[in-house]
Design a protein around this motif. Sequence first.
Motif, short mmCIF file in Angstrom:
data_model
loop_
_atom_site.label_atom_id
_atom_site.label_comp_id
_atom_site.label_asym_id
_atom_site.label_seq_id
_atom_site.Cartn_x
_atom_site.Cartn_y
_atom_site.Cartn_z
N SER A 206 0.82 -1.21 0.00
CA SER A 206 0.00 0.00 0.00
C SER A 206 0.86 1.26 0.00
N TYR A 210 0.78 4.17 -2.75
CA TYR A 210 0.55 5.53 -2.29
C TYR A 210 1.60 6.49 -2.85
N ASP A 213 0.83 7.08 -6.42
CA ASP A 213 -0.28 8.03 -6.57
C ASP A 213 0.19 9.47 -6.40
N ALA A 235 -9.71 12.92 -3.34
CA ALA A 235 -10.44 11.71 -2.93
C ALA A 235 -9.59 10.46 -3.15
N ARG A 236 -8.86 10.43 -4.27
CA ARG A 236 -8.03 9.26 -4.58
C ARG A 236 -6.92 9.09 -3.54
N THR A 238 -6.83 10.42 -0.52
CA THR A 238 -7.42 10.20 0.80
C THR A 238 -7.82 8.75 0.98
N GLU A 239 -8.36 8.14 -0.07
CA GLU A 239 -8.72 6.72 0.00
C GLU A 239 -7.49 5.85 0.24
N ALA A 240 -6.38 6.15 -0.47
CA ALA A 240 -5.15 5.40 -0.27
C ALA A 240 -4.61 5.59 1.14
N THR A 241 -4.71 6.83 1.66
CA THR A 241 -4.27 7.10 3.03
C THR A 241 -5.10 6.32 4.04
N GLY A 242 -6.40 6.22 3.78
CA GLY A 242 -7.27 5.47 4.68
C GLY A 242 -6.93 3.99 4.71
N LEU A 243 -6.58 3.44 3.55
CA LEU A 243 -6.17 2.03 3.51
C LEU A 243 -4.91 1.80 4.32
N ARG A 246 -5.75 1.83 8.04
CA ARG A 246 -6.36 0.59 8.50
C ARG A 246 -5.35 -0.54 8.63
#
Length: 596
Positions: A206, A210, A213, A235-236, A238-243, A246
């Motif tokens: 990931s 990231y 990206d 958004a793209r 932020t989604e990668a950061t969220g993964l 987690r």
Amino acid sequence: MAKTRKKGPLFTPVDKVNIGWFFRKYLRPKLGWLGLIFVLILAQGVVYQQFLAMTEEGLRVIFDSGTIRELLIICAMVFGLFTFRAVTSYVVPRVSAIVANDAIYQMRRDLIARLMRLDLAFFERTPSSEVILRLYRQADQLGLFIGQSTVNAARDALTVIIVSAWLIWQQPFLFGVSILVMPVIIGIMLVTSHFVKKFQQSAEDSFGAYINDIEEMTGGMRTVKIAGQEEVEQARLTEATGLIKRLLIRLQTAQAVVMPTLDMASAIVYMLVIGIGGYIVLDPAYDVDGADIVTFLLGLVIVFDPARRVAQFFVTLQANLILLGSIRDYYTLEPTIKDAPDATDDFDPRGDLVFEDVTFGYSDDQPLFHGLNLTLTGGKTTAIVGSTGSGKTTILSLLARLYEVQGGAITLDGKDIRSLKVRALRNSFSVVAQDIVIFNKSIWENIRYIRPDATEDEIWEAAENAEIADLIRRRGDAPVGPKGAQLSGGQKQRIAIARAFLRDAPIVILDEATSALDQQTEDRITRALARLGDGKTTITVAHRMSTVKAADQIYVLESGKLVEQGTHATLIAQGGLYATMFTAQRDGFDREKADD
């Protein structure tokens, strides 16, 4: 029925190979320093054992009504012991940091050298973020782990061994009671290490995505701004950061299981020792007094604290084994394009370059060239034209052995280029490419990149010939921005042309050399390129048909096939594909001039 997840061993066969490789290559040459570190951390372990012995003696002085003088002597000796430990606690990390960082430096150096040897195909299929991840983040983390965590774990392990040996010698029965929980601790370590490895691998993947990206976002920011896609990019990312968040939570949660487990095990052990030890002290049948039990408990405290850190180390080790394996993967890669055992640099670079029945494709099921034959005459100017995807640039890549032909042969001076030394072959070319690499340095430094040993006069001459000397004088030493962001396309290409002048190789390759220039500038640069190619083998690839009219020979490609060849006049007279392309471009240019 739920499927049972099989837990792997603490060290897999691959882990053992990777550890052995790193030790042999980067740590074995430093055995003298490693020996010094071992001796010092061994001494630190002995300090704790001696501290316990003196503590027991001090308690007996107190309980048995010893003298003040004896007590002061014991206190002074304890102070001396811990002063020694304090000194070694500075020396050990200092020396280990030097050893570890030098090992990582050498590993990075070798990794860079390995990457430089790999084929162009590797870099075209591998995201740059993946290379950055290994060279920077993973290597850094591995260095910190080796320089700090590993040395600390070795110190703690030796402390546990030395103090435990002394406790066994003093109270074997009580020590046997205290290790009843060891199977539980080992089991939890094995289970935890499995999950740590799993989550660490996912996190590294990931992180690589990231970084990729981020690189795409920054590199394409002009397009993002013009298209108004800031929110999409936000958004793209932020989604990668969220993964990543987690995955790191899962990773750190798995690691967090170790400490509370060890705390509970310690509590059980202390309870057993206090209960059983207290009973032994109270029972006159045993020759054990309060000083023995207090010292033993203090010894357990000394043992359990480093033991907890050692257990935590083995969990952290699993994550770093993933990093080590990831870095080592690059060391297993071998270039397919390299010097043959009998390669020679004895050839005339001014000879003819000949494609003899060449077959090549970027994928096996879709060959681009099949039986291609053409001759690039030495000392003459040859142009290669065609629509996008016809194979023009691929011809240049095959000439420089950036790719290997899959059938047939390419010869230079009558010799198969696969029999020539790669460096000698490539040094025969000066390249002015459409896609030029620009560094965030001054224009002067960007030109000198091609020949670091060039004199000032030579660089100025190259700059004058490329029509960029005035810009150098205006900008001075100012950097040109990342990837030359502060320069126009034409200015970048003039840097490439200046490099070609500076290198002054016998074969000149012009790959869309004037594609980013306006008509007035193109006319000046075309004259400069004519001087550059005077008496040399010149190979021109261009979309602009006006730039190839003066070529001695023109080859016309279409979908990887040679469909026409001849001089400009001959091809125009034939009225084929070349004539159609030339007429279409000329009419389009005339319309643009009329509109202006």
